[in-house]
Design a protein around this motif. Structure first.
Motif: not given
Length: 262
Positions: A132-134, A122-123, A94-98
């Motif tokens: 949040a992520i898309r 994505f953030a 999740y942190a990586h995506l943000l």
């Protein structure tokens, strides 16, 4: 007891209870303490990542706590391949995506500090600084990364169908609980929603579509294989013992055209 009360008295008592419950919902410290007690790992993730936790309002913490209880997020996602908790690696994912920036920003040595959600792939900001992520964009990225990886666990087309269709079903099942960017018509997953999706995909039973059933028939092999994928997406080596996939699950995936029509 109630049959001895006049209607006006009964209504008065009920109103007092409703008011008391409403006031309890607004006490943020109460729900923060309950959350820390019942969801220690998630509470640690909230505390160590800025913008992940609900805003300071008690009602927001109450909603978050209620969702986590209802969807049993405190149980984690046990991995049969390493006896660990997949949720631990999902925190990092999740942190990586943000943190993923737009490609043109990645080419700059020192990109400017963006506002919440700006300049990132994505953030997005949900409310009052919470991130949040898309979901759709993140899912597309995971599919692309899987196609280019050497994890030949499932046929790439079958993997894409599982991800795409279970994401759509998750949003349908959780309608009204997941934030929506109305301008982009895209779902925004807060951290607890992100964990909820993966738990349902790998260990839950709320998703009942044919593609979700196909994934369920791949357990426990599919659970361990997905844990390896989560680690690879974060730049780590796979660490789970996977073994051979169940024959029944693979046979169901071979009738993908029929699944697509259902």
């Amino acid at each position: 007891f109630f049959k001895f009360l006049a209607p006006r008295d009964l209504l008065g008592h009920a109103l007092c209870v409703c008011r008391a419950w409403h006031e309890l919902q607004l006490i943020s410290s109460l729900w923060k303490d309950l959350f820390k007690r019942d969801f220690a790992k998630m509470s640690d993730a909230f505390g160590s990542h800025r913008g992940w936790a609900p805003p300071g309002h008690g009602a927001d913490w109450h909603v978050c706590y209620s969702k986590c209880v209802q969807h049993r997020l405190g149980e984690g996602i046990p991995c049969p391949g390493c006896d660990g908790d997949i949720s631990d690696d999902l925190v990092e994912l999740y942190a990586h995506l943000l943190q993923q920036r737009q490609q043109h920003e990645q080419q700059q040595q020192q990109p400017p500090q963006p506002q919440p959600g700006q300049g990132f792939r994505f953030a997005s900001e949900v409310a009052n600084g919470r991130v949040a992520i898309r979901m759709n964009r993140a899912a597309s990225w995971i599919i692309e990364e899987y196609r280019s990886s050497n994890l030949s666990l499932l046929a790439p087309d079958a993997f894409e169908q599982i991800v795409s269709n279970t994401c759509k079903e998750f949003l349908h099942v959780r309608r009204g609980q997941v934030a929506i960017d109305t301008a982009a018509d895209e779902a925004l997953l807060c951290f607890e929603d992100f964990l909820d999706y993966w738990r349902q995909l790998l260990a839950g039973d709320d998703l009942v579509s044919p593609w979700a059933a196909a994934m369920r028939n791949l357990r426990p092999w599919g659970t361990a294989a997905t844990h390896n994928l989560a680690r690879v997406l974060c730049g780590h080596m796979p660490s789970c013992i996977v073994g051979d996939p169940p024959t029944e699950g693979l046979q169901l995936l071979r009738v993908a055209p029929q699944l697509q029509q259902l």
